[in-house]
Design an enzyme around this catalytic site. Sequence first.
Site, short mmCIF file in Angstrom:
data_model
loop_
_atom_site.label_atom_id
_atom_site.label_comp_id
_atom_site.label_asym_id
_atom_site.label_seq_id
_atom_site.Cartn_x
_atom_site.Cartn_y
_atom_site.Cartn_z
N ASP A 159 32.07 29.37 52.25
CA ASP A 159 31.46 30.65 51.86
C ASP A 159 30.66 31.02 53.14
OD1 ASP A 159 32.67 30.65 49.21
OD2 ASP A 159 31.36 28.59 49.14
N HIS A 187 30.03 27.20 44.23
CA HIS A 187 31.10 27.71 44.90
C HIS A 187 31.99 28.39 43.86
CE1 HIS A 187 34.29 28.03 47.65
NE2 HIS A 187 35.29 27.23 46.85
N1 LIG Z 1 35.54 24.03 48.32
C1 LIG Z 1 35.96 24.89 48.71
O1 LIG Z 1 35.53 25.83 49.56
C2 LIG Z 1 37.57 24.92 48.60
C3 LIG Z 1 38.56 25.41 49.45
C4 LIG Z 1 39.50 25.41 49.33
C5 LIG Z 1 40.28 24.77 48.28
N2 LIG Z 1 39.61 24.07 47.53
C6 LIG Z 1 40.09 23.19 46.51
O2 LIG Z 1 40.57 22.01 46.99
C7 LIG Z 1 41.59 21.34 46.18
C8 LIG Z 1 42.76 20.96 47.03
O3 LIG Z 1 43.41 22.13 47.72
P1 LIG Z 1 44.76 21.98 48.32
O4 LIG Z 1 45.19 23.50 48.64
O5 LIG Z 1 44.91 21.06 49.30
O6 LIG Z 1 45.81 21.71 47.11
P2 LIG Z 1 47.35 21.09 47.31
O7 LIG Z 1 47.90 21.09 45.84
O8 LIG Z 1 48.12 21.50 48.35
O9 LIG Z 1 46.84 19.47 47.41
C9 LIG Z 1 46.28 18.72 46.48
C10 LIG Z 1 46.77 17.19 46.69
O10 LIG Z 1 45.73 16.54 45.82
C11 LIG Z 1 46.61 15.56 45.37
N3 LIG Z 1 46.14 14.71 44.40
C12 LIG Z 1 46.04 15.15 42.81
N4 LIG Z 1 45.43 14.38 42.01
C13 LIG Z 1 45.00 13.46 43.01
C14 LIG Z 1 44.08 12.17 42.79
N5 LIG Z 1 43.92 11.93 41.32
N6 LIG Z 1 44.04 11.31 43.95
C15 LIG Z 1 44.52 11.83 45.26
N7 LIG Z 1 44.97 12.79 45.28
C16 LIG Z 1 45.40 13.57 44.31
C17 LIG Z 1 48.00 16.02 45.03
O11 LIG Z 1 49.23 15.26 44.79
C18 LIG Z 1 48.22 16.83 46.19
O12 LIG Z 1 48.94 16.43 47.47
C19 LIG Z 1 41.76 22.17 45.13
O13 LIG Z 1 41.04 22.01 43.91
C20 LIG Z 1 41.42 23.50 45.71
O14 LIG Z 1 40.95 24.55 44.83
C21 LIG Z 1 37.95 24.03 47.71
O1 LIG Z 2 39.36 30.41 45.82
C1 LIG Z 2 39.80 29.22 45.48
O2 LIG Z 2 40.29 28.85 44.24
C2 LIG Z 2 39.97 28.07 46.73
C3 LIG Z 2 38.84 28.00 47.45
O3 LIG Z 2 37.73 27.54 46.61
C4 LIG Z 2 38.31 29.13 48.33
O4 LIG Z 2 37.14 29.47 48.03
O5 LIG Z 2 39.17 29.50 48.94
#
Ligand SMILES: NC(=O)c1ccc[n+]([C@@H]2O[C@H](COP(=O)([O-])OP(=O)(O)OC[C@H]3O[C@@H](n4cnc5c(N)ncnc54)[C@H](O)[C@@H]3O)[C@@H](O)[C@H]2O)c1
Ligand SMILES: O=C(O)C[C@H](O)C(=O)O
Length: 332
Positions: A159, A187
């Site tokens: 952000d 967030h």
């Molecule tokens: N804080 C932020 O700014 C921010 C930004 C982007 C995404 N995210 C979050 O990050 C997370 C991951 O996003 P992504 O796009 O990589 O998702 P993705 O689905 O591509 O990958 C997630 C991975 O986590 C694995 N997984 C699920 N449960 C698990 C566990 N118990 N232990 C280990 N691995 C496990 C899945 O098998 C998968 O490979 C999501 O919750 C998304 O919303 C947060």
């Molecule tokens: O918005 C989402 O769900 C993914 C991530 O937290 C983001 O900010 O891009």
Amino acid sequence: MAEPLRVVVTGAAGQIAYSLLYMVAKGDVFGPEQPIILHLLDIPVMMGVLEGVVMELADCALPFLRGVVPTDDPAVAFKDVSAAFLVGAMPRREGMERKDLLGANVKIFKVQGEALDKYAKKDVKVLVVGNPANTNALICSRYAPSIPRENFTAMTRLDQNRAQAQIAAKVGVPIQQVSNVIIWGNHSSTQFPDAAHASVTVNGQTLSAPEAVKDSAWLDTVFVPTVQKRGAAVIAARKMSSAMSAAKAASDHMRDWFLGTAPGRFVSMGVLSDGSYGAPKDVVFSFPVTTKNGKWEIVQGLTISDSARKSLDVTGKELEEERKEAIAVIEA
Ligand SMILES: NC(=O)c1ccc[n+]([C@@H]2O[C@H](COP(=O)([O-])OP(=O)(O)OC[C@H]3O[C@@H](n4cnc5c(N)ncnc54)[C@H](O)[C@@H]3O)[C@@H](O)[C@H]2O)c1
Ligand SMILES: O=C(O)C[C@H](O)C(=O)O
């Protein structure tokens, strides 16, 4: 030569990890000459995909990547780690809010808190990326009582980076000329992106962001909602949540925590609230922080306007509600 640092990335077969692993392995986070051993955790059905990621890491031929440990066992993944990127969790789809993921994701962070408590180094630095990141970080810390609670943080750096990019584009300066934009709170779409204390250097002169932008209506009606809703906008366009930018933000967050912030600069991190700025205590709230010697400190003494006060209260209230919901999910 420094001893290798053990770093775990969970969700290692997922889309954020695909960018993040390269950044960590090539030295963007812990310094270009710090040897790294990467621990890669994912769930059993993803072990085949993870094998491909391991092959690619080898094929990157990175001089300071000294080992890779792919596993579906938290006991192996968290053993002796000094840094943990907790990415593995379900991402949201179009039309969802991040807190809609609580039911699916919060239990993961209870289990991983317990595993960190048992197996990680006691000074491990934990960054929770998986959503809802703030509340997941809170739950994780609660299940790792032997690790200091200040070692658990949540990612709002994406952000912050988004906010900096919006201001740089509006003023027409390179990104590094914008500093000290703050993300307060959760967030989520209630976060408060605050440009009031930010600076922008224009033609060698440093101005406050409002002076440089010269458009207070834009700050209130375009900048704030654009940053608040950027995650949803990326999902609408990509049909998948942000990944490259999320990985860059995770790398920025952990680098600044390990290596320190530059003088006069602060960054935003979700940290355990001590009630500063009237935020509720015992939630993971995003504050402006400086970091030194591996420790963060909340920047104190910033003036909060009446309208900023209202925004801080809204996002704080949401975090208290999420905390209640998360506890109910775990205790059900
Ligand atoms: N804080 C932020 O700014 C921010 C930004 C982007 C995404 N995210 C979050 O990050 C997370 C991951 O996003 P992504 O796009 O990589 O998702 P993705 O689905 O591509 O990958 C997630 C991975 O986590 C694995 N997984 C699920 N449960 C698990 C566990 N118990 N232990 C280990 N691995 C496990 C899945 O098998 C998968 O490979 C999501 O919750 C998304 O919303 C947060
Ligand atoms: O918005 C989402 O769900 C993914 C991530 O937290 C983001 O900010 O891009």
